[in-house]
Write an enzyme that holds these catalytic residues in place. Structure first.
Site, PDB file in Angstrom:
ATOM      1  N   ARG A 233       0.854  -1.185   0.000  1.00  0.00           N
ATOM      2  CA  ARG A 233       0.000   0.000   0.000  1.00  0.00           C
ATOM      3  C   ARG A 233       0.891   1.236   0.000  1.00  0.00           C
ATOM      4  O   ARG A 233       1.895   1.298   0.722  1.00  0.00           O
ATOM      5  CB  ARG A 233      -0.924   0.019   1.228  1.00  0.00           C
ATOM      6  CG  ARG A 233      -2.069  -0.979   1.159  1.00  0.00           C
ATOM      7  CD  ARG A 233      -3.071  -0.618   0.075  1.00  0.00           C
ATOM      8  NE  ARG A 233      -4.179  -1.563  -0.024  1.00  0.00           N
ATOM      9  CZ  ARG A 233      -4.207  -2.613  -0.839  1.00  0.00           C
ATOM     10  NH1 ARG A 233      -3.159  -2.860  -1.607  1.00  0.00           N
ATOM     11  NH2 ARG A 233      -5.247  -3.396  -0.883  1.00  0.00           N
ATOM     12  N   GLU A 262      -2.035   7.542  -5.835  1.00  0.00           N
ATOM     13  CA  GLU A 262      -2.499   6.770  -6.982  1.00  0.00           C
ATOM     14  C   GLU A 262      -4.018   6.690  -7.097  1.00  0.00           C
ATOM     15  O   GLU A 262      -4.539   6.439  -8.179  1.00  0.00           O
ATOM     16  CB  GLU A 262      -1.946   5.353  -6.914  1.00  0.00           C
ATOM     17  CG  GLU A 262      -2.601   4.493  -5.841  1.00  0.00           C
ATOM     18  CD  GLU A 262      -2.055   3.066  -5.812  1.00  0.00           C
ATOM     19  OE1 GLU A 262      -2.880   2.140  -5.770  1.00  0.00           O
ATOM     20  OE2 GLU A 262      -0.844   2.882  -5.830  1.00  0.00           O
ATOM     21  N   HIS A 294       0.145  -0.450  -9.910  1.00  0.00           N
ATOM     22  CA  HIS A 294      -0.620  -1.324  -9.003  1.00  0.00           C
ATOM     23  C   HIS A 294      -1.086  -2.588  -9.726  1.00  0.00           C
ATOM     24  O   HIS A 294      -2.268  -2.937  -9.715  1.00  0.00           O
ATOM     25  CB  HIS A 294      -1.821  -0.567  -8.430  1.00  0.00           C
ATOM     26  CG  HIS A 294      -2.251  -1.102  -7.096  1.00  0.00           C
ATOM     27  ND1 HIS A 294      -2.724  -0.304  -6.089  1.00  0.00           N
ATOM     28  CD2 HIS A 294      -2.278  -2.362  -6.594  1.00  0.00           C
ATOM     29  CE1 HIS A 294      -3.048  -1.049  -5.034  1.00  0.00           C
ATOM     30  NE2 HIS A 294      -2.774  -2.302  -5.325  1.00  0.00           N
TER      31      HIS A 294
END
Length: 329
Positions: A233, A262, A294
């Protein structure tokens, strides 16, 4: 049972469509729009919604979903730090997730980022495409014989440990709840791991305790020339402190699949837009930083497992079975 899938991509639909025949009583509608306060009203007429890690499931959205009659939130991911669990519980909405879809998928991307940032393969590829075969700026370091520090030894962390072991690296590990069955892992304090590791790979959830665990103070404890990788994360790292560390030549290489800002543009094509902030551009400006979008979960196997578990979660809720993957406050 009718379920609305927010933020659905072509690949989501492809993998769920394969498995839908096994769940004839679950009716799925896919929409491209992501879940925000402005789109929560689209859930009218559905019993459940399915969202991803980039959805807004804060207080306002949860209350609107409850107003629309939603009783179930399916997260087609492992993380749930974007969900207001307290409000969901108050509204009588169950939250279920996919706790493990493919640890190897994420760990393999973590090592790919290590290799890319360390050996500058992203730069080398671009140079070779332009007929530039100079080795200037491409020097890396051997991983063999170095020490890898694994922060968080859940399934993904353990998968990363196996990969590092295959590269001939020594292993250190830190976890609030050490896995005593892992006899070949050397559990140490976080301070010891930070000061002793040549590679640090983050594999822990984002909680109030882990928020900005990588900051000015923890960076100062690291070895000079350390390699840092984050596939968990973005909030685990204080980006401003990371940038300061990169500028001070603290890091030999940095690989990031996740970063703090993001959420506004992850999975979107922003090539024609001027971004509101410059954090990502600042990170990309450094020659020893490799970024991806991601995509740790993005393998055939992982997407199949995500679809299977999500539909099993929906089926368990529909039929009143035990909710093994329910998220509690």
């Amino acid at each position: 049972m009718k379920i609305l899938f927010y933020g659905a991509r072509d690949y989501d639909q492809r993998f769920f469509d394969k498995l839908k025949p096994a769940h004839p009583d679950i009716d799925i509608t896919f929409i491209e729009a992501n879940l925000y306060a402005e789109t929560a009203s689209l859930a009218a007429g559905y019993e459940g919604i399915c969202a991803f890690v980039n959805a807004d499931l804060g207080t306002e959205v949860i209350k609107e979903l409850a107003h629309q009659g939603i009783r179930l939130i399916l997260m087609r991911c492992a993380g749930y730090n974007n969900v207001d669990l307290k409000t969901a519980a108050e509204c009588g909405i169950k939250v279920l997730r996919v706790p493990g879809y493919s640890p190897e998928a994420v760990a393999e991307l973590a090592m790919a980022l290590v290799l890319t940032a360390n050996r500058h393969t992203h730069k080398a590829y671009i140079k070779c495409r332009e007929n530039n075969f100079s080795l200037n700026g491409l020097m890396g370091v051997n991983l063999y014989g170095k020490t890898a520090g694994i922060v968080g030894t859940g399934k993904i962390g353990l998968a990363m440990a196996r990969i590092c072991r295959g590269f001939g690296m020594k292993l250190l590990a830190y976890d609030l709840y050490p896995d005593k069955t892992q006899t070949d892992l050397n559990y140490v304090s976080l301070e010891t791991l930070l000061s002793s590791s040549d590679l640090i790979s983050l594999h822990c959830p984002l909680t109030p305790d882990t928020y900005h665990m990588i900051n000015k103070e923890s960076i100062s404890r690291m070895k000079d020339g350390v390699i840092l990788v984050n596939t968990s994360r973005g909030g685990l790292i204080c980006t401003e402190d990371l940038i300061a560390g990169i500028r001070d030549h603290k890091f030999f290489a940095v690989g990031l699949d996740v970063y703090e800002e993001e959420s506004d543009f992850v999975y979107e094509d922003m090539s024609e837009h001027i971004l509101k902030t410059s954090t990502v551009q600042r990170l990309l400006s450094f020659p020893n930083v490799a970024l991806t979008s991601h995509q740790g979960f993005f393998t055939e196997e992982a997407l199949t497992n995500i679809a299977e578990t999500t539909l099993e979660n929906a089926e368990a809720f529909r039929t009143g079975q035990e909710l093994r993957n329910e998220v509690h406050i």
